[in-house]
Design a protein around this motif. Structure first.
Motif, PDB file in Angstrom:
ATOM      1  N   ASN A 212       8.788   8.092  11.020  1.00 29.09           N
ATOM      2  CA  ASN A 212       9.344   7.535   9.788  1.00 29.09           C
ATOM      3  C   ASN A 212       9.157   6.024   9.760  1.00 29.09           C
ATOM      4  O   ASN A 212       9.149   5.375  10.815  1.00 29.09           O
ATOM      5  N   TRP A 213       9.011   5.473   8.576  1.00 27.77           N
ATOM      6  CA  TRP A 213       8.951   4.024   8.439  1.00 27.77           C
ATOM      7  C   TRP A 213       9.639   3.613   7.145  1.00 27.77           C
ATOM      8  O   TRP A 213       9.684   4.360   6.172  1.00 27.77           O
ATOM      9  N   GLU A 214      10.203   2.422   7.159  1.00 33.77           N
ATOM     10  CA  GLU A 214      10.962   1.940   6.009  1.00 33.77           C
ATOM     11  C   GLU A 214      10.029   1.521   4.883  1.00 33.77           C
ATOM     12  O   GLU A 214       8.945   0.997   5.108  1.00 33.77           O
ATOM     13  N   VAL A 215      10.491   1.762   3.664  1.00 31.49           N
ATOM     14  CA  VAL A 215       9.765   1.393   2.450  1.00 31.49           C
ATOM     15  C   VAL A 215      10.689   0.528   1.600  1.00 31.49           C
ATOM     16  O   VAL A 215      11.876   0.860   1.436  1.00 31.49           O
ATOM     17  N   SER A 216      10.173  -0.583   1.099  1.00 29.24           N
ATOM     18  CA  SER A 216      11.013  -1.434   0.252  1.00 29.24           C
ATOM     19  C   SER A 216      11.390  -0.707  -1.033  1.00 29.24           C
ATOM     20  O   SER A 216      10.587   0.064  -1.579  1.00 29.24           O
ATOM     21  N   VAL A 217      12.599  -0.943  -1.501  1.00 30.62           N
ATOM     22  CA  VAL A 217      13.128  -0.244  -2.686  1.00 30.62           C
ATOM     23  C   VAL A 217      13.140  -1.210  -3.871  1.00 30.62           C
ATOM     24  O   VAL A 217      13.910  -2.180  -3.876  1.00 30.62           O
ATOM     25  N   PRO A 218      12.326  -0.986  -4.882  1.00 31.24           N
ATOM     26  CA  PRO A 218      12.338  -1.856  -6.061  1.00 31.24           C
ATOM     27  C   PRO A 218      13.511  -1.506  -6.976  1.00 31.24           C
ATOM     28  O   PRO A 218      14.202  -0.500  -6.788  1.00 31.24           O
ATOM     29  N   SER A 232      13.052   5.561 -12.646  1.00 34.88           N
ATOM     30  CA  SER A 232      11.887   5.728 -11.767  1.00 34.88           C
ATOM     31  C   SER A 232      11.802   4.552 -10.804  1.00 34.88           C
ATOM     32  O   SER A 232      12.166   3.419 -11.142  1.00 34.88           O
ATOM     33  N   TRP A 233      11.307   4.842  -9.597  1.00 36.04           N
ATOM     34  CA  TRP A 233      11.057   3.842  -8.565  1.00 36.04           C
ATOM     35  C   TRP A 233       9.614   4.003  -8.097  1.00 36.04           C
ATOM     36  O   TRP A 233       9.213   5.110  -7.696  1.00 36.04           O
ATOM     37  N   THR A 234       8.825   2.940  -8.143  1.00 38.90           N
ATOM     38  CA  THR A 234       7.471   2.972  -7.608  1.00 38.90           C
ATOM     39  C   THR A 234       7.526   2.433  -6.186  1.00 38.90           C
ATOM     40  O   THR A 234       7.847   1.258  -5.962  1.00 38.90           O
ATOM     41  N   LEU A 235       7.232   3.297  -5.223  1.00 42.48           N
ATOM     42  CA  LEU A 235       7.397   2.992  -3.803  1.00 42.48           C
ATOM     43  C   LEU A 235       6.041   2.694  -3.179  1.00 42.48           C
ATOM     44  O   LEU A 235       5.121   3.528  -3.242  1.00 42.48           O
ATOM     45  N   ASP A 236       5.903   1.519  -2.586  1.00 40.04           N
ATOM     46  CA  ASP A 236       4.684   1.126  -1.888  1.00 40.04           C
ATOM     47  C   ASP A 236       4.859   1.460  -0.409  1.00 40.04           C
ATOM     48  O   ASP A 236       5.733   0.905   0.264  1.00 40.04           O
ATOM     49  N   LEU A 237       4.042   2.378   0.095  1.00 40.84           N
ATOM     50  CA  LEU A 237       4.152   2.820   1.484  1.00 40.84           C
ATOM     51  C   LEU A 237       3.626   1.792   2.468  1.00 40.84           C
ATOM     52  O   LEU A 237       3.746   1.980   3.673  1.00 40.84           O
ATOM     53  N   GLY A 238       3.018   0.712   1.995  1.00 40.30           N
ATOM     54  CA  GLY A 238       2.519  -0.330   2.873  1.00 40.30           C
ATOM     55  C   GLY A 238       1.078  -0.158   3.280  1.00 40.30           C
ATOM     56  O   GLY A 238       0.435  -1.093   3.743  1.00 40.30           O
ATOM     57  N   TYR A 297      -2.344  11.863   1.249  1.00 37.79           N
ATOM     58  CA  TYR A 297      -2.719  10.501   1.617  1.00 37.79           C
ATOM     59  C   TYR A 297      -2.495   9.642   0.382  1.00 37.79           C
ATOM     60  O   TYR A 297      -3.083   9.898  -0.671  1.00 37.79           O
ATOM     61  N   ALA A 298      -1.655   8.627   0.498  1.00 32.79           N
ATOM     62  CA  ALA A 298      -1.315   7.832  -0.674  1.00 32.79           C
ATOM     63  C   ALA A 298      -0.854   6.447  -0.253  1.00 32.79           C
ATOM     64  O   ALA A 298      -0.416   6.229   0.892  1.00 32.79           O
ATOM     65  N   ARG A 299      -0.954   5.514  -1.176  1.00 38.32           N
ATOM     66  CA  ARG A 299      -0.403   4.165  -0.994  1.00 38.32           C
ATOM     67  C   ARG A 299       0.861   3.992  -1.820  1.00 38.32           C
ATOM     68  O   ARG A 299       1.832   3.397  -1.364  1.00 38.32           O
ATOM     69  N   LYS A 300       0.856   4.549  -3.048  1.00 40.18           N
ATOM     70  CA  LYS A 300       2.001   4.373  -3.928  1.00 40.18           C
ATOM     71  C   LYS A 300       2.499   5.725  -4.434  1.00 40.18           C
ATOM     72  O   LYS A 300       1.712   6.566  -4.863  1.00 40.18           O
TER      73      LYS A 300
END
Length: 430
Positions: A212-218, A232-238, A297-300
């Motif tokens: 698991n890894w943390e994702v910033s929450v917009p 809706s929240w757009t989450l950037d996995l880094g 496989y995704a970034r966002k």
């Protein structure tokens, strides 16, 4: 004229420059590497980090491991997703009855020698529910001993997708009789659920290991979804990495909201990867977990929660997760260190080492834990040459122009020869 045209065509072809062949060393074709330290003689392993997963191919077939003397080291990657294997135990249902007005139970006879079992698969009527389950066992159909009181089955549907779980586990047992009790989803349901079938299983599971890894929450964006107010929240996995779940830490004490999760890397190709109902009962403390239908496989990612008349959920922490990718290798003797793991070569073919087939038998021996360092650009990297037409794009116009001129000359020559032939063979008028 034909001969001159032919010679001109040959001259044009001969004028085309040849394609340069650039010989590259084995390591210059890989743009990135990480150093792997420390290592010891024997079997070693480390978790493939996110920055490697981001730049490597999806199947990790472009990974190459070398020591400091540029000697290639065979490796194998295990994906710790876990595996389920379930064998059904034949049984006969009897004594199905209501318990009060909001629960129903049924008994199962597994025969004189049922063998081991540890799970029931329960089918019930209805949709959009979360029902509690109790399972008891006994050597007779009257003396019951509790196997579990914390079972849960659920089924939620939204946007033509369904999230459901209908299996309840309990400690391995050899009881001949089981009694399964399913309670209604209060206060949503007022009557006891109808049990349509119960299967008894012996399930064997290989435990999964999740990283698991943390994702910033917009901040949530307010919108309308399926004709209802939503957030809706757009989450950037880094990085562009594998992901198959989200863990949401939510301030709200209780909620039940439809949700969808989409991959939004490409605005023209948005893909739905999970949907269902986000639910929490008052008093529960665990993060709300969303498990995808399949790993992506995704970034966002975009999380959409339908609020109806409620305010947006107070999501203050998000973790993304995926099965651990573990790389194993073996050093039969001390090797020049540090080792380097190279990756990022899109043209690399997947290697096939004998070590892969031998790994399972070697895992009984102690395994040393190593670590991969930060991403490093390979200073020896030499990108593969572009196709000739991309390196000299203007040449195509010269070739087309010259070809048109040659074709015009040939047609002109043929037309003139045909006219001369007609004149030479023309008969004078009588």
């Amino acid at each position: 004229m034909k001969r001159r045209a032919f010679i001109l065509s040959i001259a044009i072809v001969a004028a085309l420059p040849g394609v340069a062949v650039i010989a590259q060393s084995a390591l210059s074709s890989w743009p990135f590497f990480v150093e792997v330290t420390p290592v010891a003689a024997g079997l070693n392993q480390f978790a493939v980090p996110l920055h490697v997963l981001d730049k490597a191919g999806a199947n990790l077939g472009d990974l190459r491991l070398y020591d400091a003397n540029s000697r290639e080291i065979p490796y194998a990657v295990l994906i710790r997703a876990g595996e389920d294997d379930a064998e059904e135990v034949n049984g006969t249902l009897f004594n199905q009855a209501n318990i009060g007005s909001t629960a129903r139970e049924v008994s199962v006879d597994l025969g004189e020698d049922p063998g081991e079992h540890n799970e029931v698969e329960i089918e019930t009527e209805g949709m959009n529910f979360r029902r509690s389950v109790e399972v008891e066992g006994g050597d007779t159909a009257t003396g019951w001993k509790t196997l579990t009181t914390s079972g849960v089955i659920f089924s939620f549907g939204a946007a033509n997708s369904t999230a459901r779980s209908n299996r309840v586990s309990y400690p391995v047992s050899r009881y001949r009789y089981l009694r399964v009790r399913v309670s209604a989803d209060k206060p949503r349901e007022e009557q006891s659920p109808v049990i349509t079938s119960v299967k008894v299983l012996m399930s064997r599971r290989e435990k999964s290991e999740i990283t698991n890894w943390e994702v910033s929450v917009p901040q949530p964006q307010l919108l309308r979804h399926n004709s209802a107010p939503a957030s809706s929240w757009t989450l950037d996995l880094g990085a562009r990495v594998p992901c198959d779940r989200l863990l949401l830490t939510v301030h709200d004490e209780s909620f039940s909201r439809p949700f969808e999760v989409e991959v939004v890397d490409d605005p023209n190709n948005i893909r739905l990867v999970a949907s269902g109902e986000l639910t929490r009962r008052r008093g529960e403390q665990k993060p709300a977990t969303i498990t995808f239908n399949d790993e992506v496989y995704a970034r966002k990612l975009r999380l959409i929660v339908t609020d109806h008349s409620n305010r947006s959920l107070s999501i203050f922490a998000v973790e993304a997760g995926a099965p651990l990718r573990q790389l194993f290798f073996e050093l039969k003797e001390p090797s020049a260190q540090p080792l380097r793991l190279y990756f990022g070569n899109a043209n690399a073919t997947e290697p096939h080492y004998d070590f892969e087939d031998e790994l399972q038998s070697r895992l009984t021996a102690p395994v040393a834990a190593t670590a991969a360092g930060p991403l490093t650009n390979n200073p020896d990297y030499r990108p593969a040459p572009l196709p000739f037409t991309e390196r000299v794009p203007w040449l195509i116009y010269i070739v087309l122009t010259a070809s048109s001129v040659v074709l015009g000359l040939i047609l002109f020559s043929l037309a003139r020869n045909a006219r001369n032939y007609e004149q030479a063979n023309a008969q004078p008028d009588p």
